[in-house]
Design an enzyme around this catalytic site. Structure first.
Site, mmCIF file in Angstrom:
data_model
loop_
_atom_site.group_PDB
_atom_site.id
_atom_site.type_symbol
_atom_site.label_atom_id
_atom_site.label_comp_id
_atom_site.label_asym_id
_atom_site.label_seq_id
_atom_site.Cartn_x
_atom_site.Cartn_y
_atom_site.Cartn_z
ATOM 1 N N SER A 1 -1.289 -0.917 0.435
ATOM 2 C CA SER A 1 -1.802 -1.559 -0.775
ATOM 3 C C SER A 1 -0.996 -2.787 -1.165
ATOM 4 O O SER A 1 -0.931 -3.765 -0.431
ATOM 5 C CB SER A 1 -1.843 -0.525 -1.904
ATOM 6 O OG SER A 1 -2.549 -0.999 -3.008
ATOM 7 N N ASP B 1 -5.094 -7.490 -4.121
ATOM 8 C CA ASP B 1 -3.879 -7.035 -3.443
ATOM 9 C C ASP B 1 -4.175 -6.852 -1.962
ATOM 10 O O ASP B 1 -5.260 -7.186 -1.480
ATOM 11 C CB ASP B 1 -3.320 -5.765 -4.087
ATOM 12 C CG ASP B 1 -4.218 -4.554 -3.891
ATOM 13 O OD1 ASP B 1 -5.425 -4.743 -3.669
ATOM 14 O OD2 ASP B 1 -3.722 -3.416 -3.956
ATOM 15 N N ASP C 1 -4.958 -4.501 0.075
ATOM 16 C CA ASP C 1 -6.138 -3.786 0.576
ATOM 17 C C ASP C 1 -7.345 -3.993 -0.322
ATOM 18 O O ASP C 1 -8.367 -3.333 -0.143
ATOM 19 C CB ASP C 1 -5.843 -2.298 0.765
ATOM 20 C CG ASP C 1 -5.571 -1.564 -0.541
ATOM 21 O OD1 ASP C 1 -5.164 -2.219 -1.517
ATOM 22 O OD2 ASP C 1 -5.740 -0.337 -0.585
ATOM 23 N N ASP D 1 -8.191 -3.278 -3.375
ATOM 24 C CA ASP D 1 -8.753 -2.287 -4.293
ATOM 25 C C ASP D 1 -8.319 -2.532 -5.731
ATOM 26 O O ASP D 1 -8.657 -1.759 -6.619
ATOM 27 C CB ASP D 1 -8.415 -0.855 -3.864
ATOM 28 C CG ASP D 1 -6.922 -0.542 -3.897
ATOM 29 O OD1 ASP D 1 -6.113 -1.466 -4.129
ATOM 30 O OD2 ASP D 1 -6.559 0.627 -3.671
#
Length: 447
Positions: free
Chosen positions: A103, A242, A244, A246
């Protein structure tokens, strides 16, 4: 029973250091493969996505080996956002989804997140069962039952089309200039493409991943670069994702940064007006600002608080039948559209409101006045437990007493990094600073 290597969002740590080693990924793959392939048939499949970290190649191969050794058939998506795995797992009739990502963490970290056949992240109970399988060991499938692996070339296209479908039909982004910072991460292709196809003029930054620069001075954890770009290019909005994709942080046309609380306030109030807000409540974590709570109360909208982690937000949403939730850090969960936080979808919802209302971003991104909030992190090493120290507990009790009636204090261990997080809110900033300082000092002395 406590989990040993699963945290608040899967397994995470420094690559090539326990538990994030190739060997552990192999064992995890075998364990989760056995967990989801209980009937012994060869019709089971798993979808695997990853972000742009260098170590993603290693973990992708190790997980594939473990999964196929138990008879699971593996579908490899390559670099895609985390929400793409949540969406494509049920779409492709898979029994399991896996996302390889840490992440917002730096490039030297990585993580493994698991999704069930419904596209939602696994429960604590399921993760504990998988841990038990890792420790007990898993008998591999017979040679003739070993699984297959294949690349899925259009996974990103499928995700892009799904995201675009969440934007109001018939509306376009013509005449709107958007700076999008993809953090050199998983959305470096998808996010600019979606915005451009909907008609926006797109200024791209953080779209040159090299395996080592994910989240490096860019993205939602470092939005200043994008803020400067918004002002320099005269953009109408900045969207920071960010690694990833999400989570999202917004930047208005003046370069001012708005967090997830402000976006949730906008969406909750708008959806309530339209009769779309299920349960007439928003689900957020204990980290969300008191200002958000007061704003919602003023509009007769409820606030359901959970522990920190978007997984716990989603669990409460599903249990209570709510359709909007998220975190101050920028996870925005809209279960009408997705099974987990999706920064790009959330950004489109904000843009849709800009188009509908005709208001500028600076108006929409300032829904309430925040109560002064201070968050400080203290790093600790493996084996240390500073929160168990008597002097630390005494300092916490004293800080809580000092803030009594005018604010609140929240102390917790991060579920994704070896950090003690000390957060407080108070209208009196002197009392706020003093309360946080005394707890931080006690924790540092204990270490």
């Amino acid at each position: 029973m406590t989990r040993k290597f699963f945290g608040t969002d899967g397994v995470r740590g420094t690559a090539n250091t326990y538990p994030m080693t190739a060997e552990m990924a192999l064992r995890l793959g075998a364990a989760v493969g056995r967990y989801f392939r209980r009937d012994g048939s060869n019709v089971h499949r798993v979808v695997i996505g990853k972000d742009t970290r260098l170590s993603g190649y290693m973990f992708e191969n190790a997980l594939t080996a473990g999964l196929t050794s138990t008879g699971m058939n593996v579908l490899l998506l390559g670099p895609v956002p985390t929400p793409a795995v949540g969406l494509l797992t049920p779409s492709m009739r898979a029994d399991l989804g896996v996302m390889i990502s840490a992440s917002h963490n730096p490039a030297h970290d990585n993580g493994i997140k698991f999704f069930g056949p419904d596209g939602f992240k696994l429960s604590d109970e399921a993760e504990m069962e998988i841990e038990a399988l890792v420790e007990a060991g898993v008998e591999p499938a017979q040679a003739r039952n070993i699984g297959r692996a294949q690349r899925i070339d259009d996974g990103l296209f499928r995700y892009v089309e799904r995201v675009k479908s969440t934007f109001p039909e018939g509306r376009r982004l013509d005449g709107i200039k958007v700076v999008v910072d993809c953090a050199n991460g998983a959305a470096y292709r998808a996010a600019p493409e979606v915005l451009w196809e909907l008609g926006a003029e797109v200024v791209k930054i953080g779209v040159s991943p090299n395996g080592l620069n994910i989240n490096e001075n860019c993205g939602s954890t470092s939005p200043q670069t994008a803020a400067e770009a918004v002002v320099a290019h005269g953009a109408d909005l900045g969207i920071c994702l960010d690694g990833d994709a999400d989570r999202i942080i917004l930047i208005d046309e003046t370069g001012k940064i708005a967090d997830g609380d402000q976006l949730m306030a906008l969406l909750a109030s708008r959806w309530a007006e339209e009769g779309r807000l299920k349960g007439n409540a928003l689900v957020a974590t204990v980290m969300s600002n008191l200002g958000l709570e007061r704003f919602l109360a003023g509009k007769n909208i409820g606030l359901e608080r959970t522990g920190v982690g978007d997984r716990y937000v989603v669990e409460r949403m599903r249990a209570g039948g709510f359709n909007l939730g998220g975190e101050q850090s920028g996870h925005i969960v809209m279960t009408d559209y997705a099974t987990t936080g999706d920064g790009l979808m959330a950004g489109l919802q904000f843009l849709a409101e800009m188009v509908r209302s005709g208001h500028r971003a600076s108006t929409l991104a300032k829904q309430f006045e925040t109560v002064p909030q201070l968050l400080k992190n203290v790093r600790f090493s493996a084996g240390q437990a500073p929160l168990d120290e008597v002097k630390v507990q005494a300092a916490i009790q004293q800080a809580e007493a000092d803030l009594s009636g005018s604010g609140r204090l929240l102390i917790r261990k991060s579920g994704t990094e070896p950090l003690i997080r000390v957060m407080a809110e108070c209208e009196d900033e002197d009392r706020l600073n003093a309360a946080v300082a005394q707890v931080v000092e006690a924790v540092q002395k204990a270490l």
